[in-house]
Design an enzyme around this catalytic site. Structure first.
Site, PDB file in Angstrom:
ATOM      1  N   SER A 100       0.959  -1.239   0.059  1.00 17.46           N
ATOM      2  CA  SER A 100      -0.007  -0.019   0.063  1.00 17.46           C
ATOM      3  C   SER A 100       0.898   1.290   0.160  1.00 17.46           C
ATOM      4  O   SER A 100       1.512   1.678  -0.988  1.00 17.46           O
ATOM      5  CB  SER A 100      -1.091  -0.074   1.168  1.00 17.46           C
ATOM      6  OG  SER A 100      -1.840   0.995   0.913  1.00 17.46           O
ATOM      7  N   ASP A 246      -1.687   1.453  -3.654  1.00 22.40           N
ATOM      8  CA  ASP A 246      -2.194   0.499  -4.367  1.00 22.40           C
ATOM      9  C   ASP A 246      -3.534   0.596  -4.869  1.00 22.40           C
ATOM     10  O   ASP A 246      -4.293  -0.050  -5.330  1.00 22.40           O
ATOM     11  CB  ASP A 246      -2.430  -1.013  -3.376  1.00 22.40           C
ATOM     12  CG  ASP A 246      -3.033  -0.770  -2.207  1.00 22.40           C
ATOM     13  OD1 ASP A 246      -3.101   0.377  -1.829  1.00 22.40           O
ATOM     14  OD2 ASP A 246      -3.614  -1.788  -1.867  1.00 22.40           O
ATOM     15  N   ASP A 248      -6.495   1.475  -3.651  1.00 24.68           N
ATOM     16  CA  ASP A 248      -7.913   1.104  -3.137  1.00 24.68           C
ATOM     17  C   ASP A 248      -8.678   2.328  -2.316  1.00 24.68           C
ATOM     18  O   ASP A 248      -9.689   2.496  -2.080  1.00 24.68           O
ATOM     19  CB  ASP A 248      -7.532  -0.054  -2.182  1.00 24.68           C
ATOM     20  CG  ASP A 248      -6.806   0.098  -1.211  1.00 24.68           C
ATOM     21  OD1 ASP A 248      -5.954   1.059  -1.094  1.00 24.68           O
ATOM     22  OD2 ASP A 248      -6.785  -1.138  -0.611  1.00 24.68           O
TER      23      ASP A 248
END
Length: 455
Positions: A100, A246, A248
């Site tokens: 991440s 990442d 998200d």
């Protein structure tokens, strides 16, 4: 590799650690074998981010899975929500190689069962860790008589098509949007998702670079938004979007470059999702999102449900209650139509649709979803978390004008304000979030609580 090291890298929801010091491709191969044993399917899907170590770790995991007789579909470079899409659309357990927003030398694995159902400490991760530890001591299990195949598949176009089927952007007014991908996976997904929409895209840091040369890919830290805020003002853009490493999570800034609180985005998207579902449905929010969120949900005919902080709690409650949407203060947004998984990209499309469907600027549009004054999360390092929580209980427990609850840490609620203090699971910290009807009240409550915590 010593088995004891795994307690340092297997966290509550994922695997994360420094490569190669804490874990390497040999261990990734064992994780692949353990993952297929615990999830039990005949096939899996694997993807990875742009970190230098990601392709090698991802391929080692695939080898470990294939050696157990399981077929592996590699989707290559992808965002975490693109991996969730592949898990949902293909009906396969999945593994995403990413750390991440962590620094470049870290890497990790986010795992899910078929249909993007979470794999956390209580849903398979503990067993995966035990197997990998045992095999690192005793050697890997004997390979299957017939190894599985490893094939590649392109999913970016299908992922983009699926997202755009959930939000209609065809008739919005033209918008100018600055996107800061932070050299993360947003640089890979945004051009395809936005293609053909009435958007003028101003890209920032779209070059995939897992060393993060421009700034950390963590939009929750205000210092990482500065470049985006300046660029939005320079370009006279309608809004700015910032994605984490990442991709998200998505963070929004308005036309003035001011950050829009994730609670306001949660409320805005909740209202749209309720409208799309005929004014009915459950919406999940964690206990440190703004009071605005449950109010807006109720005003739009929905049922708000309050949960603990943490995506495994939200995803479990989404599945249990059949909720249509869920949001967190950390800019994670969960959708029933996306297999209950989190996707910042879908939340971003909702914001674009809402903004482009009317004539006001974003600051005016979100004002109705930002009704209170919040402190933001304030961390305090303490010697004894439980002793400080006990001191807070003692300070507020006898008051007639407040209620206390302990769903997650301690929440104290009055007519005009509330605060929550919860311990970090990984560090000697207490995290305070406070909110009130006005700035003066919030400041007073915040300072009173901090005085007790830091006494």
């Amino acid at each position: 590799m010593a088995a004891a090291d795994l307690s340092q890298i297997v966290k509550a929801y994922d695997v994360r650690g420094v490569v190669p010091d804490q874990w390497d491709e040999a261990l990734a191969e064992l994780f692949g074998a353990a993952f297929v044993q615990v999830t039990g399917g005949a096939a899996i899907v694997v993807g990875h981010d742009m970190r230098p170590s990601s392709p090698g770790l991802s391929r080692a995991f695939a080898r470990g899975a294939a050696a157990r007789g399981v077929d592996v579909t590699e989707i290559g470079l992808c965002s975490t929500d693109q991996l969730y899409y592949a898990s949902g659309a293909l009906g396969l357990p999945g593994a995403m190689f990413t750390a991440s927003h962590n620094p470049a030398r870290y890497n990790g694995i986010k795992m899910c069962r078929a249909g993007a159902a979470p794999v956390g400490q209580d849903t398979g991760l503990a067993e995966i860790r035990e197997l990998a530890e045992r095999w690192s001591r005793e050697g890997a299990p004997a390979p299957a008589r017939t190894p599985g195949t490893i094939t590649t598949r392109e999913t970016l176009t299908d992922y983009a098509t699926h997202l755009r089927s959930l939000v209609d952007l065809t008739s919005i007014r033209p918008l100018k949007v600055v996107v800061d991908a932070g050299n993360g996976m947003g640089g890979h997904t945004v051009p395809t998702v936005f293609e053909g929409l009435p958007l003028t895209l101003v890209p920032m840091y779209f070059e995939l670079d897992g060393t993060f040369p421009n700034h950390e890919a963590n939009p929750l830290d205000p210092t990482n938004l500065v470049d985006l805020q300046q660029r939005v003002r320079q370009e006279s853009a309608d809004l700015g979007l910032a994605f984490d490493g990442d991709a998200d999570r998505c963070f929004v800034v308005d036309e003035n470059g001011d950050p829009v609180s994730p609670s306001a985005i949660t409320a805005l998207v909740a209202a749209r999702e309720l409208a799309r579902n005929g004014g009915k449905g459950t919406v999940i929010h964690n206990l440190i999102t703004s009071w605005t969120v449950p109010e807006v949900v109720l005003e739009n005919g929905g049922t708000p449900v309050r949960t603990r902080v943490g995506h495994s709690f939200i995803k479990a409650e989404m599945a249990r209650s059949g909720a249509i949407f869920g949001g967190e203060h950390s800019a994670h947004y969960y959708f029933k139509d996306f297999w209950n998984a989190d996707t910042g990209m879908l939340a971003a499309l909702h914001v674009l649709a809402a903004l482009g469907g009317q004539d006001d600027p974003l600051s005016a549009l979100v004002a109705q979803y930002d009704r209170y004054t919040g402190s933001g999360e304030i961390n305090s390092t303490v010697a004894d978390q439980q002793a400080r929580l006990a001191a807070l209980r003692a300070a507020y427990g006898d008051r007639d004008d407040v209620t206390l609850d302990e769903l997650d840490g301690l929440t104290v609620t009055a007519a005009d304000w509330w605060f929550n203090v919860r311990p970090s699971n990984t560090e000697p910290l207490l995290r305070l979030n406070a909110e009130a009807r006005d700035e003066a009240t919030m400041t007073k409550v915040r300072d009173e609580v901090l005085a007790v915590i830091r006494a």
